[in-house]
Motif scaffolding. Sequence first.
Motif, PDB file in Angstrom:
ATOM      1  N   SER A  33       0.838  -1.197   0.000  1.00 37.22           N
ATOM      2  CA  SER A  33       0.000   0.000   0.000  1.00 37.22           C
ATOM      3  C   SER A  33       0.875   1.249   0.000  1.00 37.22           C
ATOM      4  CB  SER A  33      -0.898  -0.001   1.237  1.00 37.22           C
ATOM      5  OG  SER A  33      -1.457   1.272   1.457  1.00 37.22           O
ATOM      6  N   SER A  34       0.657   2.111  -0.981  1.00 35.52           N
ATOM      7  CA  SER A  34       1.417   3.372  -1.013  1.00 35.52           C
ATOM      8  C   SER A  34       1.101   4.218   0.222  1.00 35.52           C
ATOM      9  CB  SER A  34       1.133   4.147  -2.302  1.00 35.52           C
ATOM     10  OG  SER A  34      -0.251   4.374  -2.470  1.00 35.52           O
ATOM     11  N   ASP A  35      -0.139   4.203   0.685  1.00 38.64           N
ATOM     12  CA  ASP A  35      -0.501   4.958   1.898  1.00 38.64           C
ATOM     13  C   ASP A  35       0.248   4.429   3.118  1.00 38.64           C
ATOM     14  OD1 ASP A  35      -2.215   6.666   0.565  1.00 38.64           O
ATOM     15  OD2 ASP A  35      -4.039   5.601   1.159  1.00 38.64           O
ATOM     16  N   GLU A  36       0.340   3.109   3.228  1.00 38.04           N
ATOM     17  CA  GLU A  36       1.040   2.512   4.369  1.00 38.04           C
ATOM     18  C   GLU A  36       2.539   2.821   4.323  1.00 38.04           C
ATOM     19  OE1 GLU A  36      -0.212   0.931   7.168  1.00 38.04           O
ATOM     20  OE2 GLU A  36      -2.085   1.712   6.367  1.00 38.04           O
ATOM     21  N   VAL A  37       3.110   2.844   3.121  1.00 38.47           N
ATOM     22  CA  VAL A  37       4.527   3.217   2.996  1.00 38.47           C
ATOM     23  C   VAL A  37       4.723   4.657   3.454  1.00 38.47           C
ATOM     24  CG1 VAL A  37       6.406   3.650   1.354  1.00 38.47           C
ATOM     25  CG2 VAL A  37       5.080   1.521   1.207  1.00 38.47           C
ATOM     26  N   ARG A  38       3.841   5.546   3.004  1.00 35.60           N
ATOM     27  CA  ARG A  38       3.945   6.950   3.436  1.00 35.60           C
ATOM     28  C   ARG A  38       3.891   7.060   4.960  1.00 35.60           C
ATOM     29  NH1 ARG A  38       0.275   7.402  -0.890  1.00 35.60           N
ATOM     30  NH2 ARG A  38       1.295   8.328  -2.702  1.00 35.60           N
ATOM     31  N   LYS A  39       2.917   6.376   5.545  1.00 39.78           N
ATOM     32  CA  LYS A  39       2.700   6.456   6.996  1.00 39.78           C
ATOM     33  C   LYS A  39       3.844   5.798   7.772  1.00 39.78           C
ATOM     34  CE  LYS A  39      -0.389   3.845   9.277  1.00 39.78           C
ATOM     35  NZ  LYS A  39      -1.688   3.287   9.637  1.00 39.78           N
ATOM     36  N   ASN A  40       4.198   4.566   7.398  1.00 41.21           N
ATOM     37  CA  ASN A  40       5.164   3.795   8.184  1.00 41.21           C
ATOM     38  C   ASN A  40       6.611   4.225   7.995  1.00 41.21           C
ATOM     39  OD1 ASN A  40       3.107   2.235   9.304  1.00 41.21           O
ATOM     40  ND2 ASN A  40       3.197   0.743   7.657  1.00 41.21           N
ATOM     41  N   PHE A  41       6.967   4.682   6.798  1.00 42.56           N
ATOM     42  CA  PHE A  41       8.355   5.066   6.546  1.00 42.56           C
ATOM     43  C   PHE A  41       8.612   6.553   6.774  1.00 42.56           C
ATOM     44  CE2 PHE A  41       8.267   0.994   4.561  1.00 42.56           C
ATOM     45  CZ  PHE A  41       9.564   0.524   4.596  1.00 42.56           C
ATOM     46  N   PHE A  42       7.600   7.386   6.526  1.00 42.44           N
ATOM     47  CA  PHE A  42       7.826   8.833   6.555  1.00 42.44           C
ATOM     48  C   PHE A  42       6.910   9.589   7.509  1.00 42.44           C
ATOM     49  CE2 PHE A  42       9.064   7.169   2.394  1.00 42.44           C
ATOM     50  CZ  PHE A  42      10.417   7.471   2.419  1.00 42.44           C
ATOM     51  N   GLY A  43       5.921   8.904   8.074  1.00 41.19           N
ATOM     52  CA  GLY A  43       5.034   9.547   9.034  1.00 41.19           C
ATOM     53  C   GLY A  43       4.145  10.618   8.432  1.00 41.19           C
ATOM     54  N   VAL A  44       3.825  10.463   7.135  1.00 38.87           N
ATOM     55  CA  VAL A  44       2.995  11.456   6.443  1.00 38.87           C
ATOM     56  C   VAL A  44       1.874  10.752   5.692  1.00 38.87           C
ATOM     57  CG1 VAL A  44       4.919  13.086   6.157  1.00 38.87           C
ATOM     58  CG2 VAL A  44       4.413  11.462   4.321  1.00 38.87           C
ATOM     59  N   THR A  45       0.829  11.520   5.370  1.00 35.35           N
ATOM     60  CA  THR A  45      -0.210  10.997   4.487  1.00 35.35           C
ATOM     61  C   THR A  45       0.124  11.323   3.037  1.00 35.35           C
ATOM     62  OG1 THR A  45      -1.498  13.002   4.836  1.00 35.35           O
ATOM     63  CG2 THR A  45      -2.044  11.086   6.203  1.00 35.35           C
ATOM     64  N   PHE A  46       0.716  12.478   2.819  1.00 39.43           N
ATOM     65  CA  PHE A  46       1.226  12.853   1.501  1.00 39.43           C
ATOM     66  C   PHE A  46       2.172  14.026   1.683  1.00 39.43           C
ATOM     67  CE2 PHE A  46       1.324  15.446  -2.309  1.00 39.43           C
ATOM     68  CZ  PHE A  46       1.666  14.500  -3.263  1.00 39.43           C
ATOM     69  N   ARG A  49       7.730  15.997  -1.158  1.00 33.49           N
ATOM     70  CA  ARG A  49       9.182  15.890  -0.955  1.00 33.49           C
ATOM     71  C   ARG A  49       9.659  14.442  -0.848  1.00 33.49           C
ATOM     72  NH1 ARG A  49       9.629  19.584   4.220  1.00 33.49           N
ATOM     73  NH2 ARG A  49       7.826  18.265   4.638  1.00 33.49           N
ATOM     74  N   VAL A  50       8.751  13.513  -0.498  1.00 26.62           N
ATOM     75  CA  VAL A  50       9.170  12.115  -0.341  1.00 26.62           C
ATOM     76  C   VAL A  50       8.463  11.156  -1.301  1.00 26.62           C
ATOM     77  CG1 VAL A  50       9.897  12.405   2.063  1.00 26.62           C
ATOM     78  CG2 VAL A  50       7.538  11.704   1.554  1.00 26.62           C
ATOM     79  N   GLU A  51       7.692  11.679  -2.247  1.00 20.46           N
ATOM     80  CA  GLU A  51       6.949  10.791  -3.151  1.00 20.46           C
ATOM     81  C   GLU A  51       7.864   9.893  -3.978  1.00 20.46           C
ATOM     82  OE1 GLU A  51       3.381   9.986  -3.757  1.00 20.46           O
ATOM     83  OE2 GLU A  51       3.859  10.552  -1.707  1.00 20.46           O
ATOM     84  N   LYS A  52       8.990  10.400  -4.410  1.00 22.25           N
ATOM     85  CA  LYS A  52       9.930   9.570  -5.183  1.00 22.25           C
ATOM     86  C   LYS A  52      10.384   8.376  -4.344  1.00 22.25           C
ATOM     87  CE  LYS A  52      14.153   9.772  -7.889  1.00 22.25           C
ATOM     88  NZ  LYS A  52      15.248  10.605  -8.389  1.00 22.25           N
ATOM     89  N   GLN A  53      10.699   8.619  -3.082  1.00 26.00           N
ATOM     90  CA  GLN A  53      11.131   7.541  -2.194  1.00 26.00           C
ATOM     91  C   GLN A  53       9.988   6.575  -1.888  1.00 26.00           C
ATOM     92  OE1 GLN A  53      11.932  10.849  -1.677  1.00 26.00           O
ATOM     93  NE2 GLN A  53      14.022  10.554  -2.438  1.00 26.00           N
ATOM     94  N   VAL A  54       8.774   7.114  -1.705  1.00 24.27           N
ATOM     95  CA  VAL A  54       7.604   6.256  -1.468  1.00 24.27           C
ATOM     96  C   VAL A  54       7.470   5.256  -2.609  1.00 24.27           C
ATOM     97  CG1 VAL A  54       5.069   6.212  -1.425  1.00 24.27           C
ATOM     98  CG2 VAL A  54       6.315   7.886  -0.035  1.00 24.27           C
TER      99      VAL A  54
END
Length: 183
Positions: A33-46, A49-54
């Motif tokens: 899940s892209s949402d779970e990656v955002r939340k678990n790795f970066f602590g954001v919903t969107f 600045r980190v979308e490339k890494q997501v």
Amino acid sequence: MGALVLLVGLPGAGKSTFAAELKKKRPDIVVVSSDEVRKNFFGVTFDPRVEKQVWSIVHSAVIGNLKLGKTVVLDATNLTRSSRYKWIRWAGWFKKPVIAVFINPPLETVFKQNAMREKEWVVPEEEMRKKVMILKVPQMEEGFYSVVNIEKADEESVKKVIEELEKIKGETFEKRKIVQVKQ
């Protein structure tokens, strides 16, 4: 053999709910899940600045699990043909079929479900309207093994996708068909 199940739908359509219900019935699948990656790795919903890494993490998780012969469910909006094309192409490198699951409840339901999310996950209405405008219904000619159209994440819809996954066993992924689930 493994396969890629590409969820397609607007924010709030029920993709994560569907993925969770499918995982309950098929614990062997991997949900990315892209949402779970955002939340678990970066602590954001969107955060742009980190979308490339997501997406780098999502890509690695999907491709790595396909290489291992696992069935992967990609829980992301996948609204456009171009966003889906890369996944179809990458799965093809590993001779893995791709099933599109288009989760398409009535728009009023989508907007209501979006509004009921936890505050930080609510997509602003203006942004939702933009997403409605760019949404393209998945088509067989994109290269899918099959396309399953559903309105909600219910038992019948989950069963239909499981049936599609079962049909893949022992077949080549060139076979194409469209599956409709009437609600």
